[in-house]
Design a protein around this motif. Structure first.
Motif, PDB file in Angstrom:
ATOM      1  N   PHE A 193     -66.564  -3.268 -34.256  1.00 59.22           N
ATOM      2  CA  PHE A 193     -65.946  -1.955 -34.826  1.00 59.22           C
ATOM      3  C   PHE A 193     -66.327  -0.896 -33.950  1.00 59.22           C
ATOM      4  N   LEU A 194     -65.326   0.023 -33.922  1.00 56.35           N
ATOM      5  CA  LEU A 194     -65.752   1.272 -33.387  1.00 56.35           C
ATOM      6  C   LEU A 194     -64.707   2.419 -33.839  1.00 56.35           C
ATOM      7  N   VAL A 195     -65.156   3.756 -33.355  1.00 56.51           N
ATOM      8  CA  VAL A 195     -64.256   4.810 -33.525  1.00 56.51           C
ATOM      9  C   VAL A 195     -63.462   4.498 -32.298  1.00 56.51           C
ATOM     10  N   ALA A 196     -61.920   4.965 -32.669  1.00 54.02           N
ATOM     11  CA  ALA A 196     -61.243   4.970 -31.606  1.00 54.02           C
ATOM     12  C   ALA A 196     -60.412   6.472 -31.620  1.00 54.02           C
ATOM     13  N   PRO A 197     -60.832   7.215 -30.646  1.00 57.87           N
ATOM     14  CA  PRO A 197     -59.997   8.528 -30.312  1.00 57.87           C
ATOM     15  C   PRO A 197     -58.856   8.498 -29.718  1.00 57.87           C
ATOM     16  N   ASN A 198     -57.879   9.490 -29.985  1.00 55.15           N
ATOM     17  CA  ASN A 198     -56.894   9.973 -29.319  1.00 55.15           C
ATOM     18  C   ASN A 198     -56.046   9.029 -28.929  1.00 55.15           C
ATOM     19  N   ASN A 199     -55.498   8.201 -30.167  1.00 53.59           N
ATOM     20  CA  ASN A 199     -54.629   6.903 -29.953  1.00 53.59           C
ATOM     21  C   ASN A 199     -53.097   7.194 -29.775  1.00 53.59           C
ATOM     22  N   LEU A 200     -52.730   8.386 -30.559  1.00 51.80           N
ATOM     23  CA  LEU A 200     -51.366   8.805 -30.123  1.00 51.80           C
ATOM     24  C   LEU A 200     -51.220  10.196 -29.284  1.00 51.80           C
ATOM     25  N   GLN A 201     -52.244  10.861 -29.396  1.00 49.66           N
ATOM     26  CA  GLN A 201     -52.478  12.175 -28.664  1.00 49.66           C
ATOM     27  C   GLN A 201     -53.822  12.686 -28.337  1.00 49.66           C
ATOM     28  N   GLN A 202     -53.726  13.316 -27.335  1.00 52.24           N
ATOM     29  CA  GLN A 202     -55.471  13.877 -27.083  1.00 52.24           C
ATOM     30  C   GLN A 202     -55.763  14.901 -27.808  1.00 52.24           C
ATOM     31  N   THR A 203     -56.777  14.757 -28.551  1.00 51.29           N
ATOM     32  CA  THR A 203     -57.267  15.803 -29.370  1.00 51.29           C
ATOM     33  C   THR A 203     -57.939  16.915 -28.472  1.00 51.29           C
ATOM     34  N   GLY A 204     -57.377  18.121 -28.737  1.00 50.31           N
ATOM     35  CA  GLY A 204     -57.653  19.446 -28.310  1.00 50.31           C
ATOM     36  C   GLY A 204     -57.091  20.674 -28.713  1.00 50.31           C
ATOM     37  N   LEU A 205     -57.292  21.624 -27.876  1.00 50.72           N
ATOM     38  CA  LEU A 205     -56.794  23.026 -28.241  1.00 50.72           C
ATOM     39  C   LEU A 205     -56.258  23.629 -26.775  1.00 50.72           C
ATOM     40  N   GLY A 206     -55.064  24.411 -27.218  1.00 52.86           N
ATOM     41  CA  GLY A 206     -54.507  25.230 -26.124  1.00 52.86           C
ATOM     42  C   GLY A 206     -53.871  26.153 -26.572  1.00 52.86           C
ATOM     43  N   VAL A 207     -53.595  27.356 -25.298  1.00 53.66           N
ATOM     44  CA  VAL A 207     -52.941  28.556 -25.924  1.00 53.66           C
ATOM     45  C   VAL A 207     -51.893  28.896 -24.827  1.00 53.66           C
ATOM     46  N   ARG A 208     -50.603  29.027 -25.230  1.00 54.51           N
ATOM     47  CA  ARG A 208     -49.582  29.285 -24.153  1.00 54.51           C
ATOM     48  C   ARG A 208     -48.924  30.418 -24.521  1.00 54.51           C
ATOM     49  N   GLY A 209     -48.207  30.855 -23.641  1.00 53.21           N
ATOM     50  CA  GLY A 209     -47.461  32.309 -23.863  1.00 53.21           C
ATOM     51  C   GLY A 209     -46.229  32.295 -22.923  1.00 53.21           C
ATOM     52  N   LYS A 210     -45.434  33.165 -23.378  1.00 51.55           N
ATOM     53  CA  LYS A 210     -44.046  33.589 -22.728  1.00 51.55           C
ATOM     54  C   LYS A 210     -43.620  35.022 -23.263  1.00 51.55           C
ATOM     55  N   GLU A 211     -43.335  35.877 -22.225  1.00 51.62           N
ATOM     56  CA  GLU A 211     -43.263  37.370 -22.682  1.00 51.62           C
ATOM     57  C   GLU A 211     -42.214  37.841 -21.581  1.00 51.62           C
ATOM     58  N   GLU A 212     -41.189  38.559 -22.165  1.00 49.49           N
ATOM     59  CA  GLU A 212     -39.973  38.688 -21.563  1.00 49.49           C
ATOM     60  C   GLU A 212     -40.491  40.187 -21.074  1.00 49.49           C
ATOM     61  N   PHE A 213     -40.276  40.234 -19.611  1.00 40.03           N
ATOM     62  CA  PHE A 213     -40.689  41.945 -19.229  1.00 40.03           C
ATOM     63  C   PHE A 213     -39.388  42.414 -18.625  1.00 40.03           C
ATOM     64  N   ALA A 214     -38.049  41.670 -18.365  1.00 37.59           N
ATOM     65  CA  ALA A 214     -37.040  42.390 -17.675  1.00 37.59           C
ATOM     66  C   ALA A 214     -35.988  41.106 -18.412  1.00 37.59           C
ATOM     67  N   PRO A 215     -34.769  41.808 -18.557  1.00 39.01           N
ATOM     68  CA  PRO A 215     -33.906  40.868 -19.170  1.00 39.01           C
ATOM     69  C   PRO A 215     -33.600  39.441 -18.318  1.00 39.01           C
ATOM     70  N   GLY A 216     -33.862  38.353 -19.039  1.00 39.59           N
ATOM     71  CA  GLY A 216     -33.639  37.154 -18.290  1.00 39.59           C
ATOM     72  C   GLY A 216     -34.982  36.496 -17.652  1.00 39.59           C
ATOM     73  N   TRP A 217     -36.041  37.478 -17.626  1.00 42.67           N
ATOM     74  CA  TRP A 217     -37.224  37.217 -16.936  1.00 42.67           C
ATOM     75  C   TRP A 217     -38.390  37.381 -17.638  1.00 42.67           C
ATOM     76  N   SER A 218     -39.595  36.383 -17.647  1.00 41.86           N
ATOM     77  CA  SER A 218     -40.838  36.308 -18.388  1.00 41.86           C
ATOM     78  C   SER A 218     -41.770  35.691 -17.833  1.00 41.86           C
ATOM     79  N   VAL A 219     -43.030  36.401 -18.072  1.00 42.17           N
ATOM     80  CA  VAL A 219     -44.297  35.833 -17.745  1.00 42.17           C
ATOM     81  C   VAL A 219     -44.667  34.711 -18.403  1.00 42.17           C
ATOM     82  N   VAL A 220     -45.197  33.489 -17.919  1.00 36.29           N
ATOM     83  CA  VAL A 220     -45.675  32.371 -18.724  1.00 36.29           C
ATOM     84  C   VAL A 220     -47.045  31.935 -18.356  1.00 36.29           C
ATOM     85  N   PHE A 221     -47.742  31.197 -19.214  1.00 32.71           N
ATOM     86  CA  PHE A 221     -49.050  30.637 -18.799  1.00 32.71           C
ATOM     87  C   PHE A 221     -49.365  29.840 -19.925  1.00 32.71           C
TER      88      PHE A 221
END
Length: 592
Positions: free
Chosen positions: A173-201
């Motif tokens: 018997f054991l602890v089973a990590p991340n069976n359906l999805q990877q445990t973790g953290l993230g930050v993402r962004g999308k900011e429009e700087f001109a009509p139809g144009w955005s910075v993404v990260f």
């Protein structure tokens, strides 16, 4: 004076009439852009697109909301108006003849306020944690399982033990990590700087949910270096190698019309396709192609993510296109072709680990499909732990300081502590995958063909692998002939009700005999260069208590045969301790 008047009039007609005639050959579009109350809107970007040629022209409205474009060719056109704070408006079905003028007025609606803008709604609604276009996201996924043939775990391992393992030898018997999805953290962004144009990260990382340590596949091998095989804990290979952002770390520019271009550490095109067309969505607990990244990496699990890579994505109607290029990076170590090489005749190398790939796909109703090609030079496959002083007589997983399988006698070229050992190949792969929805079912299909060869440019001892880990052992001549790998999968997801899905899937990997001479039998002794298969089937149910919280229960069964049941990639065959594994698991996931 009369002749002068006649001459002047004639000259005027000569200059003016052709201009008027030319003007009649060009069509024009004009109009006024207003808001929902009828007030004129200045500084609106009005893009006029020729549907026949795909040429575009962008005009900014004046203080009265007016725009005008002249000298247009005959043909079909569409108009799109964009302004920050308003919903985009598009007008289609506009046809212009030679010299025709058309008036197209546009009324824009104020963009509805984002009910999730403050972040306070996260606790009581389905809103994401988003502020000014920046979103914090993550997941925690952990379960409890049993395996028929497993190993002790260590804190760096981010996968469970659902897949048959070459060194697994006891039920536990054991602890089973991340069976359906990877445990973790993230930050993402999308900011429009001109009509139809955005910075993404995007910046995201994975962790082991029970230890809190960063996911680090090479470290799982390193903590076993020097131990006898019977004393190993779970060791894996992978692209997550303890980097601060071991999933993705990139930034770029996105256009509603021209697509998205990003640069940094990014998932390969094969990984993107795997997550889209795997019935399990890449979950480690029930998916072979999620657990083992051979398919996603185009031949090696290390290459499921590419560092220093450019990625371009474009969608036009139902069709999408992708391209990716990785620049060479890291260290090439030093190499010698001599069977009696020493530090004195080991030539410094520079890496040639560039890579490229393409993806084309589309959707039609409830059917979608993609085709992906990837090529990676100097792909590295990390093997199991290094031989050490505690196991000189035990069956070992690799030697120390070897190039082209030629060992060096005497002092090590570099200290093997905290190092890894691997095989280097040049890989190419082509993959096709599809899915079809027939409510309440979703059907998934996929196939990949991979061909591997010894590298045209060798790597040497001291070369760097994922995460900057040093290789103290390198094999550049592991393949007697071209190695061919085929991977196929299929599955179905059944929506039992609005909150419960039941998923069944099957995966198989098979390889050719690339041994020369091609002597593979029980009597002759199988080697890892003999043909063989690896199979895994899984069945699980997933119930969503809320949008963010779900629980699951299921089982995976896997087995190997032939050359894929050999634990050591060189020398006479040392087989898996057990060629099968049964792994039932139950767990929960919280994702936001």
């Amino acid at each position: 004076m009369r002749p002068l008047v006649i001459a002047f009039v004639a000259l005027s007609l000569f200059l003016v009439v052709p201009q008027a005639a030319w003007a009649q050959t060009g069509a024009s579009l004009s109009g006024v852009v207003t808001n929902q109350t009828g007030a004129a809107l200045p500084n609106v970007a009005v893009t006029i697109k020729n549907v026949d040629t795909a040429e575009t022209r962008t005009i900014v409205t004046d203080g009265g909301g007016r725009y005008q474009a002249s000298g247009l060719p005959q043909g079909r056109f569409e108009i799109r108006a964009a302004k920050q704070g308003f919903d985009d408006e598009t007008r289609t079905g506009i046809s212009l003849a030679v010299g025709q003028g058309a008036t197209v007025d546009i009324k824009m609606q104020v963009r509805a306020p984002d009910v999730c803008a403050s972040g306070k709604e996260f606790a009581t609604t389905d809103c994401t944690l988003t502020w000014h276009g920046v979103t914090l996201y993550g997941a925690y996924d952990v379960g409890i399982g049993w395996v028929s043939h497993g190993l002790p775990v260590n804190g760096y391992n981010y996968e469970g033990e659902s897949l048959v393992n070459r060194n697994g030898f006891q039920s536990r018997f054991l602890v089973a990590p991340n069976n359906l999805q990877q445990t973790g953290l993230g930050v993402r962004g999308k900011e429009e700087f001109a009509p139809g144009w955005s910075v993404v990260f995007n910046a995201s990382t994975g962790i082991n949910p029970q230890s809190g340590l960063l996911a680090d596949a090479p470290k799982t091998n390193i903590v076993n270096n020097g131990l006898p095989r019977a004393s190993y804990s779970m060791a894996i290979d992978g692209a997550r190698a303890g980097q601060p952002f071991n999933d993705e770390f990139y930034a770029g520019i996105s256009s509603t019309q021209f697509g998205t271009l990003t640069f940094g550490r990014e998932r390969s095109l094969g990984t993107d396709a795997m997550l889209l067309y795997d019935p399990v969505g890449g979950g480690y607990g029930f998916s072979y192609i999620g657990y083992n990244g051979t398919m996603a990496g185009g031949g090696d699990t290390d290459d499921s993510r590419w560092d220093d890579a450019l990625k371009y994505r474009l969608t036009v109607g139902p069709v999408h296109f992708g391209a990716m290029y990785k620049f060479a990076n890291g260290s090439g170590g030093c190499f010698s072709a001599s069977s009696t090489w020493t530090a004195a005749d080991c030539t410094p190398e520079r890496p040639h680990n560039n890579a490229y790939g393409f993806d084309v796909g589309g959707e039609h109703g409830k059917f979608s499909a993609d085709a992906v090609f990837q090529h990676y030079n100097q792909a590295i496959s990390v093997l199991n732990p290094l031989l050490g002083p505690q196991s000189p007589a035990a069956p070992y997983q690799s030697t120390t300081d070897s190039i082209n399988t030629n060992p060096i006698n005497g002092a090590n070229l570099i200290d093997p502590n905290n190092t890894v050992y691997g095989i280097v190949t040049d890989n190419s792969a082509i993959m096709a995958a599809a899915k079809y929805t027939w409510n309440p079912f979703k059907f998934f299909f996929g196939y990949e063909y991979i061909w591997q060869n010894n590298p045209k440019q060798p790597l040497g001892v001291g070369a760097t692998d994922q995460g900057g880990y040093i290789m103290s052992g390198v094999e550049d001549n592991n393949l007697d002939s071209e190695k061919l790998v085929q991977i196929w999968w299929t599955g179905v997801k059944y929506a039992f009700d609005s909150k419960t899905d039941i998923t069944a899937s099957w995966y198989q990997q098979r390889q050719n005999t690339f041994r020369v001479p091609a002597t593979c039998s029980v009597a002759a002794g199988f080697r890892s260069s003999c043909s063989g298969t690896l199979n895994e089937g899984s069945l699980y149910a997933d119930h969503h208590f809320t949008k963010r919280f779900d629980g699951y229960v299921g089982v995976a069964y896997s087995f190997v045969s032939g050359g894929l049941a050999i634990a050591i990639p060189h020398g006479p065959g040392v087989p898996y301790l057990y060629p099968t594994n049964v792994a039932p698991t139950i767990g929960v996931r919280f994702a936001f």
